[in-house]
Design a protein around this motif. Sequence first.
Motif, PDB file in Angstrom:
ATOM      1  N   THR A   1     -52.256 -11.768 -30.651  1.00 58.11           N
ATOM      2  CA  THR A   1     -51.875 -13.137 -31.040  1.00 58.11           C
ATOM      3  C   THR A   1     -50.249 -13.205 -31.295  1.00 58.11           C
ATOM      4  O   THR A   1     -49.399 -13.746 -31.678  1.00 58.11           O
ATOM      5  CB  THR A   1     -51.774 -13.407 -32.498  1.00 58.11           C
TER       6      THR A   1
ATOM      7  N   TYR B   1     -54.973 -12.470 -38.000  1.00 57.18           N
ATOM      8  CA  TYR B   1     -55.860 -13.807 -37.883  1.00 57.18           C
ATOM      9  C   TYR B   1     -56.729 -13.369 -38.321  1.00 57.18           C
ATOM     10  O   TYR B   1     -57.610 -14.341 -37.726  1.00 57.18           O
ATOM     11  CB  TYR B   1     -55.327 -14.378 -37.481  1.00 57.18           C
TER      12      TYR B   1
ATOM     13  N   SER C   1     -62.696 -14.723 -39.356  1.00 59.17           N
ATOM     14  CA  SER C   1     -61.388 -15.334 -39.641  1.00 59.17           C
ATOM     15  C   SER C   1     -61.324 -15.958 -41.192  1.00 59.17           C
ATOM     16  O   SER C   1     -62.027 -16.284 -40.654  1.00 59.17           O
ATOM     17  CB  SER C   1     -60.188 -15.867 -38.556  1.00 59.17           C
TER      18      SER C   1
ATOM     19  N   ALA D   1     -57.155 -20.658 -43.760  1.00 59.28           N
ATOM     20  CA  ALA D   1     -56.122 -20.978 -44.427  1.00 59.28           C
ATOM     21  C   ALA D   1     -55.952 -21.692 -45.778  1.00 59.28           C
ATOM     22  O   ALA D   1     -55.542 -21.347 -46.994  1.00 59.28           O
ATOM     23  CB  ALA D   1     -55.023 -21.090 -43.429  1.00 59.28           C
TER      24      ALA D   1
ATOM     25  N   ASP E   1     -52.710 -15.033 -42.185  1.00 59.70           N
ATOM     26  CA  ASP E   1     -53.125 -13.676 -42.654  1.00 59.70           C
ATOM     27  C   ASP E   1     -53.942 -12.676 -43.219  1.00 59.70           C
ATOM     28  O   ASP E   1     -53.485 -12.638 -44.258  1.00 59.70           O
ATOM     29  CB  ASP E   1     -51.414 -13.436 -42.539  1.00 59.70           C
TER      30      ASP E   1
ATOM     31  N   VAL F   1     -55.738 -20.318 -39.403  1.00 57.13           N
ATOM     32  CA  VAL F   1     -56.119 -19.215 -40.119  1.00 57.13           C
ATOM     33  C   VAL F   1     -55.253 -18.290 -41.538  1.00 57.13           C
ATOM     34  O   VAL F   1     -53.915 -18.504 -41.199  1.00 57.13           O
ATOM     35  CB  VAL F   1     -56.449 -18.945 -38.776  1.00 57.13           C
TER      36      VAL F   1
ATOM     37  N   SER G   1     -54.038 -19.990 -34.724  1.00 59.62           N
ATOM     38  CA  SER G   1     -52.828 -19.480 -35.878  1.00 59.62           C
ATOM     39  C   SER G   1     -51.786 -20.327 -35.958  1.00 59.62           C
ATOM     40  O   SER G   1     -51.325 -21.419 -36.655  1.00 59.62           O
ATOM     41  CB  SER G   1     -52.406 -17.620 -35.652  1.00 59.62           C
TER      42      SER G   1
END
Length: 441
Positions: free
Chosen positions: A145, A151, A330, A333, A119, A117, A112
């Motif tokens: 985290t 995440y 996860s 992104a 949210d 990754v 993250s």
Amino acid sequence: MIKPLRALAAAVALVPVLASCSAGGIGLEGGKTIVSDKARVIRYVTSDLEFMQPRLISDRAREYEKSHPDVKYEFENVGTSDLLQKIQLLAASNDLPDLFAYESGRPLERLSDNGYVLDVEKAFAEIGLGDELNPAAVKLLKSMTRSQGLYALPLEINVEGFWYNKKLFAKYGVKEPKTWDELLQAAERFRTAGVQPFALAGAQKWPITRLINGYVIRVYGYDAMQKVDRGELRLTDPGFVEAASVVQKMALRGYFGDHVNTTDMEEAVNRFLQGQAAMYYTGSWSLRDFNDPAKNRIGTEQIGLFNIPLVAGGKGTTDDWLLNAGLTTSFSAASYDDTMKKWVKAVFEDYGDRAMKEKGVISGFKVDRMPASLPSLTQLAQTTIESVKNGALWFEALFDTDAQAVAWDNAQLLVMNADYTPRMYMEDLQAAIDRQQKEEE
């Protein structure tokens, strides 16, 4: 925090890039898997096929695929021991799969921090699934985290506590302990009657530290390990040393049996389910064994659950339970585009209800329609999770692999050797934490 991933980047060329093969001809283009007909391929890399969560996702993905021929779904199973390294290498080569299982805590935080990754909380709110998630599960995963964001998906959520044999409790006049003093008094009563007080899989090591952690969160509160991570508490503080001392005395007194460090998970659960141990600290993942009539000789109606007892003068409350999210999932992104948004909404809408109804899985998603045929212990676990005010992290949740090894290996030494004092255990572990924090600066 980005050093581990940068170091891996140099090794990427030596490791085959994840790719699947099919009759359509699959390759890589711009970091994404494609097929010859240009269909969008959604890849899921996970582990442990025996668990129901990947199967449920795959079932719904296949349903979506039937009505959306332009979207293909691919699944790959990776051994648990290889999963962490594989995902790190894929991240370093900018080829993370669309969704993937990964270890929560430090490994996920590093992903993250580098923006790899998604949210999940923000993404779910955008597509109208914000109310699907259990608030306690969200709070727990965000704490891993440092509350920077959510995440990972809570596909599995487990409540931990002391499961006990009601018949043995009634036979020896023992009530559910509310304090640690009462817990130890109950243990002594069972021991003198020739009944092993606790089943404990010391061979796995972490069940020992779970008990240490249980005492700690009753002294310092549910967020004790976050405070250690922030430097507000040190493991050499009195409450931590006292926790290790209590667990060591329990072991040396024989409360865990004669060979705790060689007792594995199967032997521990069997000892409890055959009526040879009065109590068993575990999570709701053990319901698979509890609900299996071939393994459970005492009957599900004879099993109860109580929370970690309180410590006199401590900050912990019985509204707080130790929760465990298991192996989380996860999203990449980089590959979260409009196609993924539609796919995610279709796959995870009503996930909590479907997981419970179709697979009997307790997830970190809300359950609005509890199946009437659900086993009573599963209902108990689900109801308990819904009542949790704050979820506490397990002892090693924020440790790196070196500190984790010290916690586990030395815990076995602690429970078998009176010469290895509780203070020595905590000093050694704090030294490992200090090294971890120095490396992260």
